[in-house]
Design a protein around this motif. Structure first.
Motif, PDB file in Angstrom:
ATOM      1  N   PRO A 143     -38.044 -18.109  32.920  1.00  0.00           N
ATOM      2  CA  PRO A 143     -39.338 -18.176  33.611  1.00  0.00           C
ATOM      3  C   PRO A 143     -40.509 -17.768  32.722  1.00  0.00           C
ATOM      4  CG  PRO A 143     -37.678 -17.208  35.040  1.00  0.00           C
ATOM      5  CD  PRO A 143     -37.060 -17.303  33.674  1.00  0.00           C
ATOM      6  N   LEU A 197     -41.142 -20.642  30.169  1.00  0.00           N
ATOM      7  CA  LEU A 197     -41.817 -21.788  30.771  1.00  0.00           C
ATOM      8  C   LEU A 197     -43.282 -21.476  31.054  1.00  0.00           C
ATOM      9  CD1 LEU A 197     -39.052 -23.004  33.270  1.00  0.00           C
ATOM     10  CD2 LEU A 197     -39.630 -23.981  31.032  1.00  0.00           C
ATOM     11  N   ARG A 248     -31.119 -26.051  32.844  1.00  0.00           N
ATOM     12  CA  ARG A 248     -31.807 -24.928  32.205  1.00  0.00           C
ATOM     13  C   ARG A 248     -31.946 -25.154  30.703  1.00  0.00           C
ATOM     14  NH1 ARG A 248     -28.057 -20.507  35.057  1.00  0.00           N
ATOM     15  NH2 ARG A 248     -26.634 -22.228  34.579  1.00  0.00           N
ATOM     16  N   LEU A 281     -34.875 -27.595  30.235  1.00  0.00           N
ATOM     17  CA  LEU A 281     -36.179 -26.938  30.370  1.00  0.00           C
ATOM     18  C   LEU A 281     -36.470 -26.037  29.168  1.00  0.00           C
ATOM     19  CD1 LEU A 281     -36.021 -26.003  34.151  1.00  0.00           C
ATOM     20  CD2 LEU A 281     -37.496 -27.740  33.103  1.00  0.00           C
ATOM     21  N   GLY A 304     -36.576 -29.692  39.074  1.00  0.00           N
ATOM     22  CA  GLY A 304     -36.657 -29.521  37.631  1.00  0.00           C
ATOM     23  C   GLY A 304     -37.825 -30.264  37.032  1.00  0.00           C
ATOM     24  N   GLU A 362     -40.709 -30.723  38.434  1.00  0.00           N
ATOM     25  CA  GLU A 362     -41.883 -29.887  38.660  1.00  0.00           C
ATOM     26  C   GLU A 362     -41.904 -28.704  37.682  1.00  0.00           C
ATOM     27  OE1 GLU A 362     -42.383 -28.669  42.671  1.00  0.00           O
ATOM     28  OE2 GLU A 362     -42.343 -30.719  43.465  1.00  0.00           O
ATOM     29  N   GLN A 363     -40.737 -28.111  37.455  1.00  0.00           N
ATOM     30  CA  GLN A 363     -40.672 -26.991  36.512  1.00  0.00           C
ATOM     31  C   GLN A 363     -41.055 -27.447  35.109  1.00  0.00           C
ATOM     32  OE1 GLN A 363     -36.562 -25.760  37.446  1.00  0.00           O
ATOM     33  NE2 GLN A 363     -37.392 -23.780  38.040  1.00  0.00           N
ATOM     34  N   GLY A 408     -43.933 -26.332  32.489  1.00  0.00           N
ATOM     35  CA  GLY A 408     -43.281 -25.698  31.352  1.00  0.00           C
ATOM     36  C   GLY A 408     -43.567 -26.398  30.038  1.00  0.00           C
TER      37      GLY A 408
END
Length: 349
Positions: free
Chosen positions: A53, A56, A271, A274, A303, A305-306, A310
């Motif tokens: 977190p 990102l 993960r 990202l 993901g 959206e992340q 990020g």
């Protein structure tokens, strides 16, 4: 100073620790706009999940500071599909593998229609792609005719091309046609490339990109994550792309294609995907970083959206060359919900 404190300080200077690399990246990349080195990118890629977190969030800050809030939206179309003579192991369009994709050409009216539909999504970029080693005179004539027809249709969308390896004369022809950006992916790190492609070299791709840049076209160059490369090779790839100083880097994640040598490869874990996106942003703070093929399979809706939060600041909407994407409206709604403005065509001219 205690011995323990001295040892900790020495370790941080020699090789930033898990939290130290983020602090160093904040000062180096966010504050000064200087991309991370290969060693630093590797440290980022090795960060454990609990630091994801924070990573990102930092990548998003870097994107906002050095690129701004706008998102560039692009549509792509295949002018010539399948039957490629090269043996890129990830590609279902290679004529060397027993994949279900067969050779086909898109006619000019179909190209004009695709460009019109791309504009209707709000996209500002339209990329004409062909599955070839490099363009012959027939292909270049079709590209020229297609661009003329798109313009005659009243469409002023910016046109990019991806037609394989080029000669200097072909680069000049594309410039004369009004092609403003050229895509030619390096695909992976130089050290890993021979395991991915054997019918041409990484250096041949690099030379095409060098000529494109010298001619004044924007360079679009990225690759595919998940082709058996090591984490060290992902770091290597990031800094090799940064050395090229591309205008745009499309980030793809492997979609294992039936009939190809990679059909049984695992899908990249979300993960890791990202983490890789964020690491690429920290290596290239000013570069347009585009979500491309495989993101739906690897990341899913959440993901995506992340990723947009990020480090990503561009996206391909609709379908890819031989794979279905998700509906363009879904991506545009996501950008609206995230309050990320789509770059207007007037801003790109």
């Amino acid at each position: 100073m205690s011995a323990d404190h001295h040892e900790e300080e020495t370790a941080m200077t020699a090789a930033p620790g898990r939290t130290g690399v983020l602090a160093q990246a904040r000062e180096q990349v966010l504050d000064r706009g200087e991309g991370l080195s290969q060693e630093q990118v590797l440290a980022v890629l090795r960060l454990p999940d609990e630091h994801l977190p924070d990573l990102l969030a930092l990548a998003h800050e870097v994107r906002m500071r050095w690129c701004g809030p706008e998102v560039e939206v692009e549509g792509i179309v295949s002018l010539k599909t399948g039957g490629c003579p090269e043996d890129c192991h990830f590609c279902s369009q290679s004529g060397r593998f027993p994949s279900p994709v067969r050779s086909a050409w898109l006619d000019i009216p179909g190209l004009v229609k695709a460009a019109r539909q791309t504009v209707e999504t709000g996209a500002t970029e339209f990329c004409i792609v062909a599955a070839v080693r490099g363009p012959d005179s027939r292909l270049l004539s079709q590209v020229r005719e297609g661009i003329d027809a798109i313009r005659a249709d009243g469409n002023d969308i910016r046109i990019a091309c991806s037609l394989g390896m080029l000669t200097r004369e072909q680069v000049d022809e594309l410039v004369a046609m009004g092609v403003h950006r050229y895509n030619h992916n390096l695909e992976t790190a130089r050290s890993h490339f021979p395991a991915v492609v054997t019918t041409h070299s990484w250096e041949e791709r690099w030379e095409t990109l060098r000529m494109v840049a010298a001619a004044g076209m924007e360079v679009c160059c990225g690759g595919i994550i998940g082709m058996g490369e090591t984490v060290e090779q992902r770091a290597e790839f990031a800094v090799q792309l940064a050395e090229l100083r591309p205008h745009e880097v499309p980030v793809n994640f492997l979609i294992p294609q039936p009939g190809t040598p990679y059909e049984d490869f695992d899908i990249v874990e979300g993960r890791d995907a990202l983490r890789t996106v964020a690491a690429f942003r920290l290596a290239m703070p000013r570069t347009m970083l585009r979500f491309a093929g495989g993101r739906e399979l690897t990341l899913g809706d959440l993901g995506a959206e992340q990723g947009m939060l990020g480090g990503i600041n561009a996206i391909i909407v609709g379908n890819y060359l031989t794979n279905l994407g998700r509906p363009a409206r879904q991506d545009l709604d996501m950008l609206r919900d995230l309050r990320m403005p789509v770059k207007a065509l007037s801003e790109t001219l």
